[in-house]
Design a protein around this motif. Structure first.
Motif, PDB file in Angstrom:
ATOM      1  N   ALA A   1      -6.178-113.446-105.976  1.00  0.00           N
ATOM      2  CA  ALA A   1      -7.549-113.687-106.411  1.00  0.00           C
ATOM      3  C   ALA A   1      -8.523-113.064-105.426  1.00  0.00           C
ATOM      4  O   ALA A   1      -8.221-112.918-104.247  1.00  0.00           O
ATOM      5  N   SER A   2      -9.670-112.697-105.938  1.00  0.00           N
ATOM      6  CA  SER A   2     -10.782-112.242-105.097  1.00  0.00           C
ATOM      7  C   SER A   2     -11.790-113.371-105.041  1.00  0.00           C
ATOM      8  O   SER A   2     -12.146-113.957-106.064  1.00  0.00           O
ATOM      9  N   LEU A   3     -12.235-113.682-103.822  1.00  0.00           N
ATOM     10  CA  LEU A   3     -13.051-114.871-103.632  1.00  0.00           C
ATOM     11  C   LEU A   3     -14.326-114.510-102.876  1.00  0.00           C
ATOM     12  O   LEU A   3     -14.276-113.835-101.840  1.00  0.00           O
ATOM     13  N   GLY A   4     -15.458-114.957-103.422  1.00  0.00           N
ATOM     14  CA  GLY A   4     -16.749-114.761-102.765  1.00  0.00           C
ATOM     15  C   GLY A   4     -17.360-116.093-102.406  1.00  0.00           C
ATOM     16  O   GLY A   4     -17.220-117.076-103.131  1.00  0.00           O
ATOM     17  N   ILE A   5     -18.026-116.150-101.250  1.00  0.00           N
ATOM     18  CA  ILE A   5     -18.650-117.386-100.776  1.00  0.00           C
ATOM     19  C   ILE A   5     -20.128-117.129-100.528  1.00  0.00           C
ATOM     20  O   ILE A   5     -20.505-116.114 -99.932  1.00  0.00           O
ATOM     21  N   ALA A   6     -20.949-118.063-100.983  1.00  0.00           N
ATOM     22  CA  ALA A   6     -22.377-118.019-100.697  1.00  0.00           C
ATOM     23  C   ALA A   6     -22.797-119.381-100.175  1.00  0.00           C
ATOM     24  O   ALA A   6     -22.228-120.414-100.557  1.00  0.00           O
ATOM     25  N   PHE A   7     -23.788-119.396 -99.298  1.00  0.00           N
ATOM     26  CA  PHE A   7     -24.243-120.629 -98.668  1.00  0.00           C
ATOM     27  C   PHE A   7     -25.705-120.891 -99.027  1.00  0.00           C
ATOM     28  O   PHE A   7     -26.502-119.960 -99.145  1.00  0.00           O
ATOM     29  N   ALA A   8     -26.006-122.168 -99.212  1.00  0.00           N
ATOM     30  CA  ALA A   8     -27.391-122.590 -99.445  1.00  0.00           C
ATOM     31  C   ALA A   8     -27.825-123.391 -98.229  1.00  0.00           C
ATOM     32  O   ALA A   8     -27.435-124.547 -98.052  1.00  0.00           O
ATOM     33  N   ASP A   9     -28.592-122.749 -97.361  1.00  0.00           N
ATOM     34  CA  ASP A   9     -28.990-123.397 -96.114  1.00  0.00           C
ATOM     35  C   ASP A   9     -30.418-123.907 -96.149  1.00  0.00           C
ATOM     36  O   ASP A   9     -30.817-124.709 -95.321  1.00  0.00           O
TER      37      ASP A   9
ATOM     38  N   TRP B   1     -17.681-107.861-104.156  1.00  0.00           N
ATOM     39  CA  TRP B   1     -17.465-107.122-102.910  1.00  0.00           C
ATOM     40  C   TRP B   1     -16.017-107.260-102.465  1.00  0.00           C
ATOM     41  O   TRP B   1     -15.413-106.293-101.988  1.00  0.00           O
ATOM     42  N   ALA B   2     -15.462-108.462-102.628  1.00  0.00           N
ATOM     43  CA  ALA B   2     -14.064-108.682-102.252  1.00  0.00           C
ATOM     44  C   ALA B   2     -13.135-107.820-103.104  1.00  0.00           C
ATOM     45  O   ALA B   2     -12.154-107.259-102.594  1.00  0.00           O
ATOM     46  N   LYS B   3     -13.431-107.715-104.391  1.00  0.00           N
ATOM     47  CA  LYS B   3     -12.605-106.867-105.252  1.00  0.00           C
ATOM     48  C   LYS B   3     -12.687-105.406-104.824  1.00  0.00           C
ATOM     49  O   LYS B   3     -11.689-104.672-104.878  1.00  0.00           O
ATOM     50  N   GLU B   4     -13.877-104.981-104.404  1.00  0.00           N
ATOM     51  CA  GLU B   4     -14.050-103.587-104.012  1.00  0.00           C
ATOM     52  C   GLU B   4     -13.288-103.255-102.730  1.00  0.00           C
ATOM     53  O   GLU B   4     -12.774-102.149-102.575  1.00  0.00           O
ATOM     54  N   GLN B   5     -13.217-104.218-101.814  1.00  0.00           N
ATOM     55  CA  GLN B   5     -12.549-103.932-100.546  1.00  0.00           C
ATOM     56  C   GLN B   5     -11.037-104.117-100.634  1.00  0.00           C
ATOM     57  O   GLN B   5     -10.306-103.681 -99.749  1.00  0.00           O
ATOM     58  N   GLY B   6     -10.547-104.727-101.695  1.00  0.00           N
ATOM     59  CA  GLY B   6      -9.107-104.911-101.850  1.00  0.00           C
ATOM     60  C   GLY B   6      -8.803-106.244-102.479  1.00  0.00           C
ATOM     61  O   GLY B   6      -9.439-107.253-102.165  1.00  0.00           O
ATOM     62  N   LYS B   7      -7.843-106.298-103.378  1.00  0.00           N
ATOM     63  CA  LYS B   7      -7.546-107.526-104.099  1.00  0.00           C
ATOM     64  C   LYS B   7      -6.930-108.562-103.164  1.00  0.00           C
ATOM     65  O   LYS B   7      -6.301-108.231-102.176  1.00  0.00           O
ATOM     66  N   GLY B   8      -7.139-109.830-103.531  1.00  0.00           N
ATOM     67  CA  GLY B   8      -6.603-110.916-102.732  1.00  0.00           C
ATOM     68  C   GLY B   8      -7.354-111.124-101.436  1.00  0.00           C
ATOM     69  O   GLY B   8      -6.786-111.605-100.458  1.00  0.00           O
ATOM     70  N   THR B   9      -8.650-110.792-101.428  1.00  0.00           N
ATOM     71  CA  THR B   9      -9.430-110.905-100.197  1.00  0.00           C
ATOM     72  C   THR B   9     -10.644-111.798-100.426  1.00  0.00           C
ATOM     73  O   THR B   9     -10.950-112.201-101.542  1.00  0.00           O
ATOM     74  N   LEU B  10     -11.320-112.064 -99.322  1.00  0.00           N
ATOM     75  CA  LEU B  10     -12.476-112.952 -99.331  1.00  0.00           C
ATOM     76  C   LEU B  10     -13.659-112.231 -98.704  1.00  0.00           C
ATOM     77  O   LEU B  10     -13.508-111.535 -97.699  1.00  0.00           O
ATOM     78  N   ARG B  11     -14.832-112.435 -99.296  1.00  0.00           N
ATOM     79  CA  ARG B  11     -16.055-111.896 -98.719  1.00  0.00           C
ATOM     80  C   ARG B  11     -17.134-112.967 -98.754  1.00  0.00           C
ATOM     81  O   ARG B  11     -17.207-113.767 -99.696  1.00  0.00           O
ATOM     82  N   VAL B  12     -17.966-112.941 -97.740  1.00  0.00           N
ATOM     83  CA  VAL B  12     -19.099-113.851 -97.648  1.00  0.00           C
ATOM     84  C   VAL B  12     -20.361-113.069 -97.988  1.00  0.00           C
ATOM     85  O   VAL B  12     -20.538-111.937 -97.520  1.00  0.00           O
ATOM     86  N   PHE B  13     -21.215-113.678 -98.782  1.00  0.00           N
ATOM     87  CA  PHE B  13     -22.445-112.994 -99.192  1.00  0.00           C
ATOM     88  C   PHE B  13     -23.308-112.679 -97.986  1.00  0.00           C
ATOM     89  O   PHE B  13     -23.511-113.524 -97.103  1.00  0.00           O
TER      90      PHE B  13
END
Length: 726
Positions: free
Chosen positions: A414-422, A441-453
């Motif tokens: 899975a590709s996973l993205g995280i965003a925070f509400a501060d 963004w995670a999908k673009e950098q490679g499958k099975g990865t995580l990216r933070v907004f």
């Protein structure tokens, strides 16, 4: 006094009053009947006196007889006062008695007697009229009185009839109401002011499994159990009218039911003076409503919250949050292949496994949702960035474990993205969208990865998107222009052709070179429209650049998306026909990467273009996976040696060796070679010595506008090594 006593007293008073009125009326009538008796006696006495007086005049009466008649007049009440008619008559009779033959006394007597008779007749008539008036008045009065009394009796009778009718109606309604209560499926309870139960309808056994006798006399909490505080609060509040209530009741068998109905304040009703509680069993409807509500806000397959419920919880979490709130957006990689190869049933089972694994790692207070298809979201409250990223990595690790379905093992990534509400300024829509962007963004950098907004990176993305939209508008409105860089014969130093290079005079960003907007065009798909515009404008310019005795070619770069179009060959043919350009003067430049992506399709398109008479050039040759095999399969006419080799051919033996190899290969395949990026005379001399053929670079000219390019065409123009442009 009760109603019957009042009725008897009213009847007795009516009888006594009636008798009293009758006796009084009889006495009054008797008095009126005898009203003329005195006048009658006076007339009889006057008649007797008149007879005796006449006898006296004839001398046949005695004095005693006259005296007796005079006394009779007095006794009868005739007015004998001096000067009255009666006294005059008596005096005349006595004078005649003294002188029987006296004519004057006789005349006086006759006149007085007639006057007395007339006076008594008038008195009698007056008494008669008075009696008549009294009788008439009495008759009218009695008639009116009896009419009024009769009317009152009639009204009272009618009122009694209405009361009796109303009472019968009330009795009928009460009997009907009692029958309805007795047979109603609803539970009806009368609660006294002290919260004790005074009545329970016979439906109690069917509703709560208890008989009315078990509940009557008990406190209301014995009926409602744990709901007693709620009900007692309503009783204490004392609100008038109906109040909707919903209570959970425990049946005698231990099963809990939901009762819904009304609580009515009837304390002010004298016939009730209590609370009326009506409940019906709505357990099935309640359970159905809960099921429908669950279905409306939960995913049917996984049981997770759906998009609507997730958005609602996210909105509430943002409004009340303290600290950091994280939202994860999760998309399964290559899930479509599962559905396509094994069917949607296997895909659904795989989604259920993913759901179970998500639940196994999330905290109890976290919210997981399936947004649709293979997209999931997770809401984490009261967390921090490190914990959220750690949870995201944990989710990816758990999902990455192989899943076995029907003997087939599936690797789930899975590709996973995280965003925070501060901050309070974040909205649910913003945070979810940011997590979605991070997932891509995670999908673009490679499958099975995580990216933070990252807001800065997102700003760059938005800027690129804006640039893409502006580029489309520029293509449609003529906001682009072409510059032309010449290709030179290294032996004669004459211009043999030009390469068309697109430029963009942006209204706010200024003059933009291709490397600042071509990548955006390729990402958005606008490269096809852009390429078509460049092709048409370049061919039109090529026609204008031709001069007597000099034929210059025009090179146009072709993207992969253009080359893959089924109608690209037809498009080129159409442009050549419209502009009138000789096909042999058009060169289409294609990079190695474009060819190697789909060499079969590329070969078909290139052969079609070659059949038109168009020349094919391989641009930036040597930077890809150069191979004689694909060169032998394709109709290539020109090889353009990449600038990275030309830069070091004078000082670097390796670069010189590679360049020599390319030149030898080109000659062996009977292709024309063009050296790109020539900037020094030493490079030009080396290439000329190695019989390169043609060159292109800043040594001769930068890309220039059409007017300056036209001045470089042979046929009266000076040699390009004598004129520097740009």
């Amino acid at each position: 006094m009760n109603r019957d006593g009042r009725t008897r007293l009213r009847s007795t008073a009516t009888v006594v009053g009636t008798l009293f009125v009758v006796v009084l009326e009889m006495a009054f009538l008797t008095g009126v009947w005898h009203l003329g008796d005195g006048v009658h006696r006076q007339r009889e006495a006057a008649a007797a006196f008149s007879a005796v007086a006449t006898s006296v005049a004839s001398g046949s009466a005695t004095p005693d007889a006259l005296t007796r008649t005079v006394d009779g007049l007095a006794r009868a009440g005739v007015d004998l006062t001096p000067g009255s008619v009666g006294a005059t008559a008596v005096d005349a009779a006595r004078a005649l008695e003294a002188a029987p033959g006296d004519a004057g006394a006789l005349a006086t007597l006759r006149v007085a007697d007639a006057a007395l008779a007339e006076e008594l007749a008038e008195a009698s008539s007056a008494r008669a009229w008075l009696a008549f008036a009294i009788h008439a008045g009495l008759l009218v009065g009695v008639s009116v009185g009896w009419f009024a009394w009769f009317r009152r009796i009639v009204d009272r009778h009618r009122r009694l009839e209405r009361e009796l009718t109303a009472q019968r109606v009330v009795d009928q309604r009460e009997r009907r109401l009692l029958a309805l209560v007795q047979n109603s499926a609803d539970l009806i309870v009368v609660i006294e002011a002290d919260a004790t139960i005074s009545f329970v309808s016979p439906s109690a056994p069917a509703v709560i499994g208890r008989t009315p006798d078990e509940l009557v006399g008990q406190h209301v909490k014995d009926l409602v159990g744990d709901e007693a505080p709620t009900l007692l609060a309503l009783l204490t509040d004392g609100r008038q009218g109906d109040q909707a209530v919903r209570l959970r009741l425990t049946r005698a068998d231990g099963r809990t039911i939901v009762g819904e109905g009304t609580l009515t304040n009837l304390l002010g009703e004298s016939t009730v003076e209590a609370w009326l509680l009506t409940l019906r069993d709505v357990t099935e409807q309640h359970e159905l409503a809960e099921q429908l509500s669950h279905q409306a806000f939960h995913d049917a397959l996984t049981g997770l919250a759906n998009r609507a419920l997730f958005a609602d919880r996210l909105e509430h979490a943002i409004s009340r949050r303290e600290g950091t709130l994280a939202v994860m957006f999760l998309d399964l990689d290559d899930f479509k292949q599962v559905n396509d190869t094994r069917g949607h049933s296997v895909g659904d089972r795989l989604l259920v496994v993913v759901t179970d694994r998500l639940r196994s790692v999330l905290r109890s207070r976290d919210t997981a949702a399936r947004l649709g298809g293979d997209e999931f979201a997770v809401l984490m409250e009261e967390t921090d960035r490190a914990a959220a990223e750690q949870m995201g990595q944990r989710i990816l690790e758990v999902l990455a474990q192989p899943v076995s379905i029907d003997g087939v093992s599936w690797a789930v990534k899975a590709s996973l993205g995280i965003a925070f509400a501060d901050t309070r300024s974040s909205t649910a829509e913003d945070v979810l969208r940011e997590a979605d962007v991070a997932m891509y963004w995670a999908k673009e950098q490679g499958k099975g990865t995580l990216r933070v907004f990252d807001a800065a990176q997102h700003a760059v993305t938005l800027d690129r998107l804006t640039l893409q939209n502006e580029l489309v508008e520029a293509i449609e409105t003529g906001g682009l222009l072409l510059h032309f860089q010449p290709t030179v014969n290294l032996r004669t130093r004459e211009v043999t052709g030009f390469e068309a290079l697109v430029r963009w005079q942006h209204p706010s960003r200024g003059f933009l070179p291709p490397n600042e907007f071509i990548p955006a065009a390729e990402e958005s798909g606008a490269i096809v429209a852009l390429g078509s515009w460049v092709l048409a404008e370049a061919c039109r310019a090529a026609v204008e650049l031709q001069a007597p005795g000099a034929r210059v070619t025009m090179a146009v770069n072709v993207s992969a998306q253009q080359l893959c179009k089924p109608d690209f060959t037809a498009e080129v043919a159409g442009v050549l026909a419209r502009t009138g350009l000789d096909p042999t003067l058009l060169v289409l430049e294609i990079t190695e990467s474009v060819l190697l992506d789909d060499i079969v399709s590329a070969a078909g398109s290139l052969h079609g273009l070659r059949d038109l008479g168009v020349s094919i050039a391989i641009d930036d040759f040597g930077t890809g996976y150069s191979s004689l095999s694909y060169l032998s399969q394709l109709p290539v006419d020109i090889l353009k040696v990449d600038k990275s080799f030309i830069d070091d051919i004078v000082d670097d033996r390796h670069a010189a060796t590679v360049t020599l190899a390319i030149l030898e290969m080109s000659r062996s395949l009977k292709m024309t070679t063009v050296a790109e990026g020539v900037e020094t005379s030493e490079q030009a001399a080396w290439l000329e010595e190695q019989d390169c053929g043609r060159g292109q670079g800043y040594l001769w000219s930068r890309p220039v506008p059409f007017a300056e390019a036209r001045a470089l065409v042979p046929g009266g123009a000076p040699r390009v090594d004598e004129v520097r442009v740009g």
